[in-house]
Design a protein around this motif. Sequence first.
Motif, PDB file in Angstrom:
ATOM      1  N   GLY A 169      50.866 -81.708  -6.294  1.00  0.00           N
ATOM      2  CA  GLY A 169      51.526 -81.629  -4.995  1.00  0.00           C
ATOM      3  C   GLY A 169      51.178 -82.821  -4.137  1.00  0.00           C
ATOM      4  N   ILE A 170      51.119 -82.609  -2.817  1.00  0.00           N
ATOM      5  CA  ILE A 170      50.857 -83.683  -1.865  1.00  0.00           C
ATOM      6  C   ILE A 170      49.407 -83.596  -1.397  1.00  0.00           C
ATOM      7  CG2 ILE A 170      51.505 -84.728   0.336  1.00  0.00           C
ATOM      8  CD1 ILE A 170      53.662 -84.882  -1.800  1.00  0.00           C
ATOM      9  N   SER A 171      48.678 -84.704  -1.526  1.00  0.00           N
ATOM     10  CA  SER A 171      47.299 -84.761  -1.056  1.00  0.00           C
ATOM     11  C   SER A 171      47.259 -84.985   0.444  1.00  0.00           C
ATOM     12  CB  SER A 171      46.541 -85.890  -1.752  1.00  0.00           C
ATOM     13  OG  SER A 171      46.464 -85.661  -3.138  1.00  0.00           O
ATOM     14  N   ILE A 172      46.149 -84.639   1.066  1.00  0.00           N
ATOM     15  CA  ILE A 172      46.001 -84.845   2.495  1.00  0.00           C
ATOM     16  C   ILE A 172      46.147 -86.319   2.851  1.00  0.00           C
ATOM     17  CG2 ILE A 172      43.480 -84.880   2.256  1.00  0.00           C
ATOM     18  CD1 ILE A 172      43.282 -83.903   5.108  1.00  0.00           C
ATOM     19  N   VAL A 173      45.737 -87.206   1.952  1.00  0.00           N
ATOM     20  CA  VAL A 173      45.963 -88.648   2.106  1.00  0.00           C
ATOM     21  C   VAL A 173      46.637 -89.128   0.826  1.00  0.00           C
ATOM     22  CG1 VAL A 173      44.907 -90.903   2.478  1.00  0.00           C
ATOM     23  CG2 VAL A 173      43.931 -88.891   3.575  1.00  0.00           C
ATOM     24  N   GLU A 174      47.879 -89.579   0.931  1.00  0.00           N
ATOM     25  CA  GLU A 174      48.720 -89.860  -0.234  1.00  0.00           C
ATOM     26  C   GLU A 174      49.132 -91.334  -0.234  1.00  0.00           C
ATOM     27  OE1 GLU A 174      50.916 -88.151  -3.626  1.00  0.00           O
ATOM     28  OE2 GLU A 174      49.470 -87.226  -2.265  1.00  0.00           O
ATOM     29  N   GLY A 175      48.449 -92.162  -1.052  1.00  0.00           N
ATOM     30  CA  GLY A 175      48.785 -93.582  -1.102  1.00  0.00           C
ATOM     31  C   GLY A 175      48.244 -94.231  -2.347  1.00  0.00           C
ATOM     32  N   GLU A 176      48.232 -95.560  -2.364  1.00  0.00           N
ATOM     33  CA  GLU A 176      47.784 -96.269  -3.561  1.00  0.00           C
ATOM     34  C   GLU A 176      46.282 -96.209  -3.760  1.00  0.00           C
ATOM     35  OE1 GLU A 176      48.560 -99.653  -0.477  1.00  0.00           O
ATOM     36  OE2 GLU A 176      49.371 -97.674  -0.965  1.00  0.00           O
ATOM     37  N   GLY A 177      45.547 -95.850  -2.708  1.00  0.00           N
ATOM     38  CA  GLY A 177      44.108 -95.650  -2.852  1.00  0.00           C
ATOM     39  C   GLY A 177      43.274 -96.891  -2.595  1.00  0.00           C
ATOM     40  N   PHE A 178      41.993 -96.663  -2.321  1.00  0.00           N
ATOM     41  CA  PHE A 178      41.026 -97.732  -2.070  1.00  0.00           C
ATOM     42  C   PHE A 178      40.176 -97.990  -3.307  1.00  0.00           C
ATOM     43  CE2 PHE A 178      41.598 -95.727   2.150  1.00  0.00           C
ATOM     44  CZ  PHE A 178      41.929 -96.830   2.910  1.00  0.00           C
ATOM     45  N   ILE A 179      39.588 -99.171  -3.371  1.00  0.00           N
ATOM     46  CA  ILE A 179      38.504 -99.417  -4.300  1.00  0.00           C
ATOM     47  C   ILE A 179      37.306 -98.607  -3.801  1.00  0.00           C
ATOM     48  CG2 ILE A 179      36.986-101.158  -5.311  1.00  0.00           C
ATOM     49  CD1 ILE A 179      39.933-101.391  -6.122  1.00  0.00           C
TER      50      ILE A 179
END
Length: 211
Positions: A169-179
Motif C-alpha cells: 500500500g502507501i507508506s507514511i513517507v512515499e518516495g525514492e528514499g535516502f541513503i
Amino acid sequence: MRAYVIISSTSTIDGRIASKDSYSELSCKYDKIRQHVLRSEVDAVMVGANTVRIDNPSLTLKYYPGKNPLRVIVTDSGNVDPNLRVFTLPPATIVYTRNNTDSLKELAIKGVIIRYFSQICEIITDLYSNFSVKRVMVEGGGRLNWSLVKDNCVDEIRLTVSPRIFGAGISIVEGEGFIGKISPNFQLHSAYICQCGQEVILNYKKTDKKD
C-alpha cells in the motif's frame, strides 16, 4: 521565515497509511479527536491532491470545536475536480500547483485561491509571508510527506500506530528514499498508549530545530 510544519498521520504497524485497495480507516474515536484538536490549533491544514481525490474530505473541524483552518491542496498537475467537498467555501482554500488547467480556472471563479510553486518549501514560506500562517498541519499522503521531508521542511511528526498490518500500500513517507547514513533524524519527544488501549501515539521533533 516559514511556517512550523507538523506531519500528522495514523499508520499500520508496518508503516502504511493506506492499503493496496486504498483502505485507510485506521483511527479510533480518540485518534480522530486528537487530529481535530490539532486542526483547531494550527493556521492551515495541507494535503496532496491524490488524498482529496480518493477520500473527498472537507478538512473542517468535526470532532472538536474551534475555528476551521485554511485548507491547502498541493497538486503538480493541476487536475482536480472542482466539485470535491474541499472546494466548498468557506473556509478559505488555496491550491498550489505547477500547471494551469481549466479546472483551476473554474475553481478561481468559485473563490478558491490559486498559487504556483516550483519547490515544495516555497509553499511553506508563501503561507507564512502572504497568509500569516505560523503553523501548518500536514495530513499526507505519502508523496507529499516525502517531498516535505526530502526538502527539510518538517519540524515535527505526530504519528499514531494502529494495530493493523497491510503488507503493501502507501507508506507514511512515499518516495525514492535516502541513503541510510544521511537520512533525516528526528528525536522522540513523547510516547503513550491511546485511551482505546490498542494504539500508540508517538511524537518526534527535528533534532536540529532551535527554539
